[in-house]
Write a protein that holds these residues in place. Structure first.
Motif, PDB file in Angstrom:
ATOM      1  N   ASN A 343       0.746  -1.225  -0.093  1.00 20.52           N
ATOM      2  CA  ASN A 343      -0.178  -0.159  -0.058  1.00 20.52           C
ATOM      3  C   ASN A 343       0.733   1.281   0.107  1.00 20.52           C
ATOM      4  O   ASN A 343       0.590   2.325  -0.607  1.00 20.52           O
ATOM      5  CB  ASN A 343      -1.056  -0.095   1.299  1.00 20.52           C
ATOM      6  N   THR A 344       2.077   1.271   0.671  1.00 20.39           N
ATOM      7  CA  THR A 344       2.848   2.408   0.806  1.00 20.39           C
ATOM      8  C   THR A 344       3.322   2.563  -0.687  1.00 20.39           C
ATOM      9  O   THR A 344       3.413   3.904  -1.262  1.00 20.39           O
ATOM     10  CB  THR A 344       4.027   2.231   1.582  1.00 20.39           C
ATOM     11  N   GLY A 345       3.770   1.667  -1.562  1.00 20.31           N
ATOM     12  CA  GLY A 345       4.225   1.687  -3.049  1.00 20.31           C
ATOM     13  C   GLY A 345       3.042   2.447  -3.713  1.00 20.31           C
ATOM     14  O   GLY A 345       2.990   3.163  -4.656  1.00 20.31           O
ATOM     15  N   ILE A 346       1.694   1.855  -3.435  1.00 18.60           N
ATOM     16  CA  ILE A 346       0.646   2.251  -4.040  1.00 18.60           C
ATOM     17  C   ILE A 346       0.245   3.932  -3.793  1.00 18.60           C
ATOM     18  O   ILE A 346       0.157   4.649  -5.021  1.00 18.60           O
ATOM     19  CB  ILE A 346      -0.597   1.352  -3.701  1.00 18.60           C
ATOM     20  N   TYR A 347       0.316   4.414  -2.799  1.00 21.83           N
ATOM     21  CA  TYR A 347       0.180   5.349  -2.160  1.00 21.83           C
ATOM     22  C   TYR A 347       1.247   6.490  -2.926  1.00 21.83           C
ATOM     23  O   TYR A 347       0.850   7.628  -3.265  1.00 21.83           O
ATOM     24  CB  TYR A 347       0.177   5.754  -1.016  1.00 21.83           C
ATOM     25  N   ALA A 348       2.354   6.118  -2.929  1.00 23.99           N
ATOM     26  CA  ALA A 348       3.534   7.034  -3.648  1.00 23.99           C
ATOM     27  C   ALA A 348       3.238   7.112  -4.936  1.00 23.99           C
ATOM     28  O   ALA A 348       3.414   8.534  -5.605  1.00 23.99           O
ATOM     29  CB  ALA A 348       4.936   6.184  -3.251  1.00 23.99           C
ATOM     30  N   VAL A 349       2.593   6.218  -5.789  1.00 35.00           N
ATOM     31  CA  VAL A 349       2.657   6.406  -7.126  1.00 35.00           C
ATOM     32  C   VAL A 349       1.151   7.385  -7.274  1.00 35.00           C
ATOM     33  O   VAL A 349       0.965   8.178  -8.122  1.00 35.00           O
ATOM     34  CB  VAL A 349       2.030   4.910  -7.823  1.00 35.00           C
ATOM     35  N   ASN A 350       0.351   7.245  -6.530  1.00 39.17           N
ATOM     36  CA  ASN A 350      -0.987   8.074  -6.345  1.00 39.17           C
ATOM     37  C   ASN A 350      -0.610   9.468  -6.189  1.00 39.17           C
ATOM     38  O   ASN A 350      -1.266  10.233  -6.765  1.00 39.17           O
ATOM     39  CB  ASN A 350      -2.138   7.644  -5.258  1.00 39.17           C
ATOM     40  N   LEU A 351       0.193   9.748  -5.265  1.00 40.34           N
ATOM     41  CA  LEU A 351       0.766  11.096  -5.413  1.00 40.34           C
ATOM     42  C   LEU A 351       1.286  11.714  -6.386  1.00 40.34           C
ATOM     43  O   LEU A 351       1.134  12.723  -6.504  1.00 40.34           O
ATOM     44  CB  LEU A 351       1.523  11.179  -3.969  1.00 40.34           C
ATOM     45  N   ASP A 352       1.997  10.548  -7.051  1.00 40.85           N
ATOM     46  CA  ASP A 352       2.692  11.292  -8.429  1.00 40.85           C
ATOM     47  C   ASP A 352       1.610  11.479  -9.443  1.00 40.85           C
ATOM     48  O   ASP A 352       1.513  12.473 -10.279  1.00 40.85           O
ATOM     49  CB  ASP A 352       3.683  10.173  -8.848  1.00 40.85           C
ATOM     50  N   LEU A 353       0.502  10.814  -9.358  1.00 32.68           N
ATOM     51  CA  LEU A 353      -0.478  10.895 -10.459  1.00 32.68           C
ATOM     52  C   LEU A 353      -1.489  11.856 -10.538  1.00 32.68           C
ATOM     53  O   LEU A 353      -1.745  12.705 -11.156  1.00 32.68           O
ATOM     54  CB  LEU A 353      -1.247   9.559 -10.444  1.00 32.68           C
ATOM     55  N   ALA A 354      -1.486  12.450  -8.910  1.00 32.46           N
ATOM     56  CA  ALA A 354      -2.554  13.464  -8.549  1.00 32.46           C
ATOM     57  C   ALA A 354      -2.169  14.897  -9.184  1.00 32.46           C
ATOM     58  O   ALA A 354      -0.942  15.229  -9.070  1.00 32.46           O
ATOM     59  CB  ALA A 354      -2.801  13.626  -7.208  1.00 32.46           C
ATOM     60  N   ARG A 355      -3.083  15.607  -9.936  1.00 32.93           N
ATOM     61  CA  ARG A 355      -2.793  16.629 -10.355  1.00 32.93           C
ATOM     62  C   ARG A 355      -3.074  17.848  -9.537  1.00 32.93           C
ATOM     63  O   ARG A 355      -3.973  17.978  -8.845  1.00 32.93           O
ATOM     64  CB  ARG A 355      -3.473  17.194 -11.632  1.00 32.93           C
ATOM     65  N   PRO A 356      -2.069  18.870  -9.348  1.00 32.33           N
ATOM     66  CA  PRO A 356      -2.164  19.727  -8.517  1.00 32.33           C
ATOM     67  C   PRO A 356      -3.432  20.728  -8.564  1.00 32.33           C
ATOM     68  O   PRO A 356      -4.029  20.778  -7.368  1.00 32.33           O
ATOM     69  CB  PRO A 356      -0.881  20.694  -8.651  1.00 32.33           C
ATOM     70  N   GLY A 357      -3.908  20.920  -9.498  1.00 26.83           N
ATOM     71  CA  GLY A 357      -5.175  21.870  -9.636  1.00 26.83           C
ATOM     72  C   GLY A 357      -6.405  20.835  -9.045  1.00 26.83           C
ATOM     73  O   GLY A 357      -7.572  21.312  -8.811  1.00 26.83           O
ATOM     74  N   CYS A 358      -6.244  19.620  -9.070  1.00 22.96           N
ATOM     75  CA  CYS A 358      -7.270  18.596  -8.694  1.00 22.96           C
ATOM     76  C   CYS A 358      -6.811  17.799  -7.450  1.00 22.96           C
ATOM     77  O   CYS A 358      -7.080  16.552  -7.543  1.00 22.96           O
ATOM     78  CB  CYS A 358      -8.024  18.018  -9.734  1.00 22.96           C
ATOM     79  N   ALA A 359      -6.089  18.186  -6.759  1.00 24.02           N
ATOM     80  CA  ALA A 359      -5.405  17.332  -5.657  1.00 24.02           C
ATOM     81  C   ALA A 359      -6.121  16.505  -4.824  1.00 24.02           C
ATOM     82  O   ALA A 359      -5.987  15.330  -4.958  1.00 24.02           O
ATOM     83  CB  ALA A 359      -4.465  18.215  -4.743  1.00 24.02           C
ATOM     84  N   GLY A 360      -7.251  17.147  -4.380  1.00 24.00           N
ATOM     85  CA  GLY A 360      -8.264  16.505  -3.484  1.00 24.00           C
ATOM     86  C   GLY A 360      -9.109  15.516  -4.369  1.00 24.00           C
ATOM     87  O   GLY A 360      -9.048  14.100  -3.959  1.00 24.00           O
ATOM     88  N   ALA A 361      -9.599  15.684  -5.712  1.00 27.31           N
ATOM     89  CA  ALA A 361     -10.276  14.969  -6.347  1.00 27.31           C
ATOM     90  C   ALA A 361      -9.525  13.688  -6.883  1.00 27.31           C
ATOM     91  O   ALA A 361     -10.113  12.618  -6.859  1.00 27.31           O
ATOM     92  CB  ALA A 361     -11.116  15.617  -7.512  1.00 27.31           C
ATOM     93  N   ASP A 362      -8.061  13.922  -7.432  1.00 26.71           N
ATOM     94  CA  ASP A 362      -7.591  12.833  -8.110  1.00 26.71           C
ATOM     95  C   ASP A 362      -6.995  12.007  -6.953  1.00 26.71           C
ATOM     96  O   ASP A 362      -7.189  10.726  -7.201  1.00 26.71           O
ATOM     97  CB  ASP A 362      -6.228  13.465  -8.796  1.00 26.71           C
ATOM     98  N   PHE A 363      -6.662  12.260  -5.899  1.00 25.23           N
ATOM     99  CA  PHE A 363      -6.179  11.310  -4.979  1.00 25.23           C
ATOM    100  C   PHE A 363      -7.118  10.436  -4.425  1.00 25.23           C
ATOM    101  O   PHE A 363      -7.094   9.432  -4.203  1.00 25.23           O
ATOM    102  CB  PHE A 363      -5.070  11.757  -3.939  1.00 25.23           C
ATOM    103  N   THR A 364      -8.219  11.221  -4.282  1.00 20.51           N
ATOM    104  CA  THR A 364      -9.560  10.530  -3.512  1.00 20.51           C
ATOM    105  C   THR A 364     -10.089   9.557  -4.494  1.00 20.51           C
ATOM    106  O   THR A 364     -10.606   8.676  -3.918  1.00 20.51           O
ATOM    107  CB  THR A 364     -10.332  11.771  -3.138  1.00 20.51           C
ATOM    108  N   LEU A 365     -10.170   9.976  -5.863  1.00 18.63           N
ATOM    109  CA  LEU A 365     -10.740   8.895  -6.669  1.00 18.63           C
ATOM    110  C   LEU A 365      -9.899   7.597  -6.624  1.00 18.63           C
ATOM    111  O   LEU A 365     -10.409   6.677  -6.591  1.00 18.63           O
ATOM    112  CB  LEU A 365     -10.737   9.419  -8.182  1.00 18.63           C
ATOM    113  N   LEU A 366      -8.576   7.901  -6.418  1.00 13.46           N
ATOM    114  CA  LEU A 366      -7.716   6.706  -6.689  1.00 13.46           C
ATOM    115  C   LEU A 366      -7.937   5.927  -5.373  1.00 13.46           C
ATOM    116  O   LEU A 366      -7.797   4.630  -5.209  1.00 13.46           O
ATOM    117  CB  LEU A 366      -6.241   7.233  -6.728  1.00 13.46           C
ATOM    118  N   SER A 367      -7.959   6.438  -4.217  1.00 13.03           N
ATOM    119  CA  SER A 367      -8.216   5.644  -3.068  1.00 13.03           C
ATOM    120  C   SER A 367      -9.457   5.037  -2.788  1.00 13.03           C
ATOM    121  O   SER A 367      -9.653   4.197  -2.326  1.00 13.03           O
ATOM    122  CB  SER A 367      -7.700   6.680  -1.914  1.00 13.03           C
TER     123      SER A 367
END
Length: 418
Positions: A343-367
């Motif tokens: 899960n730590t590796g997965i979250y690290a990639v999720n942080l990379d994928l999230a766009r700064p302008g949609c930071a909450g929406a992107d990371f939330t969708l992934l999780s």
């Protein structure tokens, strides 16, 4: 769009205060969540609440997987921009979480006011899920790309501290001093997170980070090359398989003759200690060896845990009672620790994928997609166990988890090393 442009700009210096803020926010989220899913269920069952009511209470957890529906609103609007966009949300939501817990303490006996208690629990779950959106957004925007691996370790590790407090410590306080003392203690722990929130100063958002609206704001991250295979394939398979295996632990140990008190101690406290260490280790492994290696290591640890559990849950294995307990404890710790490393590796990639302008929406969708996969996996494993036995269900869950790791390793961000 290249994935290399999606995370927060390089060069941000993250101080100790920000790391303390992340530890506090993610810990307090899971204090209440663990209490509602584990501690409160045990307290109500001890008081005679029927299983149907307890099952309905568990449905409140569905708020978390669907929080992506209002995550774009958190990105676009804030109750007080002068105090920081996401910080202003925390200044509202953290006190609301505390107030919801304190309101539960008004009642001397939870059995006598169960309907009101469920409403307050639903309010707390909504507040904490929304707080998680703001906390995830702060992580995406406040951490430099080189810090995403360690940041993922904090996100995952803090959840286990919250689990120990909300799922284990709360029950100990309840046994010693009663309902009100337990709930007030949780409220005080949750309120403590206000200190780093008040001290935090959130940088202003750049105009170039304007948020897309509509479906683009909610699902636009899936248009990033490789994101669909990651978010809709690999990650749900890992969470499906891991949740499937973990869901078997408690009922299998009950059927093996273990006491409920000991099972609760193993799943809520004993297994949480190596899981916390695994989260911190996973963050450092991602940084030094790469995320792909980290996922493989996590899968290996989980498989070893499953091997230890197999003789305990498999009928006719002929394992002596004196050997069954250490195998069960080591197996439970291994399954949870292995998933934590992955899960730590997965979250690290999720942080990379999230766009700064949609930071909450992107990371939330992934999780959220991962949470949905886990929910379905837990249900499927118990259903299969009822049809074919624990052993077959255990092998099925481990196989799906390994398949998810294989799919995840195809993503280019997993090869990245800070």
């Amino acid at each position: 769009m290249s994935t290399m442009t999606l995370s927060a700009p390089a060069g941000i210096r993250t101080n100790r205060g920000f790391w303390g803020l992340l530890w506090a926010l993610y810990t307090t989220q899971f204090i209440g969540a663990a209490f509602l899913s584990t501690g409160l269920v045990g307290i109500l069952r001890d008081g005679g609440t029927d299983l149907g009511t307890l099952g309905a209470l568990q449905l409140l957890a569905l708020v978390w997987p669907v929080k992506f529906l209002w995550a774009p609103l958190i990105d676009r609007w804030a109750p007080g921009r002068a105090r920081g966009h996401y910080r202003s949300w925390l200044l509202v939501l953290q006190p609301l979480m505390v107030l919801a817990l304190l309101a539960m303490a008004v009642f001397a006996d939870p059995q006598d006011s169960l309907r009101v208690l469920v409403i307050l629990a639903a309010a707390f779950v909504l507040f904490s899920a929304t707080q998680d959106i703001a906390a995830d957004a702060l992580s995406v925007r406040g951490l430099d790309r080189s810090q995403h691996d360690l940041g993922a370790g904090v996100q995952v590790g803090a959840s286990y501290i919250g689990t120990v407090i909300g799922g284990g410590l709360a029950l100990l306080i309840y046994d010693a001093w009663g309902w009100r003392a337990a709930v007030i203690a949780l409220a005080l722990c949750t309120a403590a997170a206000m200190v780093p929130v008040l001290r935090h100063r959130e940088p202003e958002r750049a105009a170039s980070n304007a948020q897309p609206r509509g479906l683009s704001g909610m699902f636009g991250m899936l248009a990033v090359p490789g994101a669909k295979a990651w978010a809709l394939g690999g990650v749900p398979l890992v969470t499906f398989g891991s949740a499937a295996v973990w869901s078997l632990v408690t009922p299998a140990l009950v059927d093996a003759g273990w006491s409920l008190a000991f099972i609760g101690a193993v799943t809520s406290m004993i297994a949480a200690a190596p899981a916390l260490a695994a989260a911190l280790l996973g963050g450092r492994l991602c940084r030094r060896r790469g995320r792909g290696v980290t996922l493989l290591l996590g899968a290996g640890i989980q498989l070893l845990g499953g091997v230890c559990l197999a003789p305990v849950v498999w009928p006719g294995a002929g394992v002596d009672q004196w050997l069954q307990v250490p195998l069960g404890v080591v197996g439970a710790c291994g399954v949870l620790a292995g998933y934590t490393v992955m899960n730590t590796g997965i979250y690290a990639v999720n942080l990379d994928l999230a766009r700064p302008g949609c930071a909450g929406a992107d990371f939330t969708l992934l999780s959220s997609i991962g949470m949905l996969g886990g929910s379905v996996g837990a249900w499927a494993a118990l259903f299969l166990a009822g049809m074919a036995g624990y052993g077959a269900s255990l092998v099925f869950g481990l196989a799906v988890s390994v398949a998810g790791v294989i799919v995840c390793r195809s993503h280019p961000l997993l090869a990245r090393r800070a």
